[in-house]
Design an enzyme around this catalytic site. Structure first.
Site, short mmCIF file in Angstrom:
data_model
loop_
_atom_site.label_atom_id
_atom_site.label_comp_id
_atom_site.label_asym_id
_atom_site.label_seq_id
_atom_site.Cartn_x
_atom_site.Cartn_y
_atom_site.Cartn_z
N LYS A 192 0.82 -1.21 0.00
CA LYS A 192 0.00 0.00 0.00
C LYS A 192 0.86 1.27 0.00
O LYS A 192 0.52 2.25 -0.66
CB LYS A 192 -0.93 0.00 1.21
CG LYS A 192 -1.81 -1.25 1.33
CD LYS A 192 -2.74 -1.38 0.16
CE LYS A 192 -3.75 -2.50 0.39
NZ LYS A 192 -4.68 -2.66 -0.72
N CYS A 214 -15.55 -6.57 -0.38
CA CYS A 214 -16.48 -6.69 -1.51
C CYS A 214 -16.12 -7.87 -2.41
O CYS A 214 -16.65 -7.99 -3.51
CB CYS A 214 -16.48 -5.41 -2.33
SG CYS A 214 -17.29 -4.04 -1.50
O1 O2Y Z 1 -4.77 -5.00 7.19
C1 O2Y Z 1 -3.76 -4.90 6.49
O2 O2Y Z 1 -2.67 -4.55 6.91
C2 O2Y Z 1 -3.81 -5.21 5.10
S1 O2Y Z 1 -5.00 -4.34 4.24
C3 O2Y Z 1 -5.10 -5.08 2.68
C4 O2Y Z 1 -4.35 -6.18 2.40
C5 O2Y Z 1 -4.40 -6.75 1.16
C6 O2Y Z 1 -5.19 -6.18 0.22
N1 O2Y Z 1 -5.94 -5.09 0.48
C7 O2Y Z 1 -5.93 -4.55 1.69
C8 O2Y Z 1 -6.80 -3.35 1.87
O3 O2Y Z 1 -7.04 -2.87 2.96
O4 O2Y Z 1 -7.26 -2.85 0.84
MN MN Z 2 -6.54 -3.73 -0.99
#
Ligand code: O2Y
Ligand code: MN
Length: 591
Positions: A228, A272
């Protein structure tokens, strides 16, 4: 592992700025040893053995899950922490109202104070990585420095990590020097788990410096900086400067019985079913007719206009960091097959014979919960609702051979969606690119218990990028609009809603594999094979254009799912307008 030298280190690489940065970080953090990761299998095995020895990882049942491990995170460190995540731009407005902001100098001071001496007694790992196929012009590199071997192991599964990435960084840096250009060719990510103290936890992004500093968390999006932090927050900034898009989208290829494959990029907020759609298994009749679904990516998509005017996309990731709860043979058989071996599970429960288990998997009763306690339903779910699996994408049975194509795949359609019990029909098509950008900018989803504790609250989440856009949403929407220019052959844009409910709260649409019926209509629209009904909200399928799944009782029920109500939509538009007003100082006129 090399001991830290007391004299300035000899160059390790052919990239002087990388060597200098690593030396500076070592001087600040005082590790006992520095290890430059080469990404080899031997290195991975050594990391796993070390973590088994110190209890960071537990081996799972080798007969049912060879090469699989369980990691239990600190119970206070189980998810991304948006309130502790900052975008640090010189001008506060550049970060926008969609981000928490801190002045770069203040943020560096704060973080450097936390990092001071934090790696004493630990090994500092230098992790060169490449986001995207290693020889792709669309790929970008980074280096994460971390004191967490768990992060290193996850980065090896999630990115192209090690010697090949370092070689690319060295080559690009030499090219840049030869061209007399300034600036780094890699994103600098500095991470320490610190003491895992939530009061001393921050994730700071410095897009103008292509830098990330993350302290105090060892988990997921806070710690695996390629995901991210780099591939969305920093990359979205870079993409705007360089004329491409870094998006929170899955990429899926749909092969039709004619043998042509259409690539669709789709953005959905959390919960989703993004991973499920990316790995969809066609209903039996579709399979028999020759439909196939190919997974390119389940979370992030980088797209840029090609010489032919189309948008070409890569998945910058090499693995899946998927939510375990809810993953089952019914919801996502491809994911289940993917994680039978060589997978790191985080915060799942265990059966008495050492198999990973989570709610929704099957009807066995687990022996141990995610915290390692004997399972007692009074303590809540056995697996943490955000329990994860980390696994190489190459293990997925539907993994697309085109996922490794350096040029990427051409995108035929962009799909936005959300979880909406009312208002949104199953599918509609935007009239043109500007309308499509509006649809993405105003998309919303209802919260689920897993995410917030409050169920059914409609939250606007433009392009599913609210937590991830590294700059002002007004500028971001303007950047999207800028792709509509002479010579562009842009994808058609659609909105879908798999989650509409009837008055009794029952889902009207079966979802999962049956969603292919909707994708078939989308592909028909892309090809120009099927007509649509023009309405004030966009273009809707003509009656009969989407074949009724067996679980939808009759044509009247199908018509309800496909329809919209004008008065509900007046409210929707008013709310959408109000949401966009938050970005009014930089909102493009086109919206
Ligand atoms: O909770 C986390 O640290 C991961 S969040 C995440 C992980 C993989 C794909 N998408 C997400 C997201 O929050 O969009
Ligand atoms: Mn994600």
């Amino acid at each position: 592992m090399n001991a830290v030298p007391s004299t300035p280190p000899a160059p390790n690489t052919r990239c002087a700025s990388l060597d200098a940065w690593v030396a500076d970080v070592a001087a600040l953090t005082c590790p006992d040893a520095i290890h430059w990761c080469d990404g080899s299998a031997a290195e991975y095995d050594a990391l796993l053995s070390g973590m088994q020895a110190d209890g960071t990882l537990l081996p799972l049942n080798p007969d049912t899950h060879p090469g699989c491990w369980l990691h239990r995170s600190d119970p206070d460190d189980v998810a991304r922490v948006e309130h502790l995540t900052f975008v640090c731009t010189r001008d506060r407005d550049d970060a926008g109202p969609n981000n928490h902001w801190m002045a770069p100098d203040e943020a560096h001071r704060k973080m450097d104070a936390l990092f001071e001496g934090c790696m004493r007694g630990r090994t500092m790992y230098v992790v060169p990585y490449c986001m995207g196929p290693i020889d792709s012009p669309l790929a970008r590199c980074g280096v994460e420095i971390t004191d967490s071997p768990y992060v290193v192991a996850n980065m090896r599964l999630m990115t192209r990590m090690g010697a090949a990435a370092l070689a690319r960084i060295e080559r690009e840096s030499a090219d840049r020097d030869a061209a007399g250009e300034q600036g780094d060719v890699f994103v600098r990510g500095l991470h320490s788990i610190g003491e895992l103290d939530p009061a001393r936890r921050f994730i700071m992004h410095f897009p103008e410096e292509l830098a990330i500093k993350s302290f105090g968390s060892g988990y997921g999006g806070n710690a695996l900086l390629g995901k991210k932090c780099h591939a969305l927050r920093i990359a979205s900034w870079q993409a705007r400067q360089e004329g491409w898009l870094a998006e929170h989208m899955l990429i899926v290829g749909i092969e039709t019985p004619r043998g042509d494959t259409h690539y669709i990029a789709a953005a959905f907020p959390s919960a989703c079913g993004k991973t499920n759609l990316a790995m969809l298994i066609p209903p039996a009749a579709y399979r028999e007719a020759g439909w196939k679904v190919w997974t390119v990516g389940d979370d992030i998509c980088w797209m840029r206009p090609g010489p032919d005017g189309r948008l070409w996309a890569i998945n910058p990731e090499a693995g899946f960091f998927g939510v375990a709860p809810g993953t089952s043979a019914a919801s996502n058989p491809n994911a289940l097959a993917t994680i039978q071996r060589d997978t790191i599970f985080t915060n799942v429960a265990l059966t008495d014979d050492g198999q990973p288990w989570w709610e929704g998997l099957d009807d066995r009763v687990p022996a141990t919960d995610w915290r390692g306690r004997p399972f007692d339903p009074a303590n809540g779910p056995a697996a943490h609702p955000n329990a994860r699996f980390t696994v190489s994408a190459a293990q997925c049975p539907s993994y697309s051979p085109r996922a490794e194509d350096p040029q990427g795949v051409p995108i035929s359609a962009i799909v936005f969606g959300g979880r909406r019990a009312t208002t949104m029909p199953l599918v509609f098509e935007a009239r043109d690119w500007t309308h499509g950008v509006y649809v993405g900018a105003t998309m919303a989803s209802e919260t689920t218990a897993a995410a917030t504790g409050q169920v059914g609250i409609v939250r606007r989440d433009p392009m599913a990028m609210k937590p991830f856009c590294g700059y002002h949403f007004g500028d971001y929407f303007a950047h999207w609009l800028s792709f509509d220019r002479p010579g562009a052959r842009l994808p058609k844009v659609f909105h879908v809603n798999w989650f509409r409910k009837d008055a009794d709260g029952r889902f009207l649409w079966p979802g999962f594999g049956e969603n292919l019926r909707v994708l078939e209509w989308i592909i028909g629209r892309v090809r120009g094979d099927v007509s649509a009904v023009d309405t004030e909200i966009g273009r809707l399928p003509c009656p009969g254009a989407i074949e009724r799944p067996a679980s939808v009782p009759d044509d009247a029920a199908l018509a309800t799912i496909l329809s919209y109500d004008a008065s509900t939509w007046s409210t929707e538009c008013a709310e959408a307008r109000q949401a966009l007003a938050a970005y009014r100082t930089r909102l493009p006129a086109g919206l």
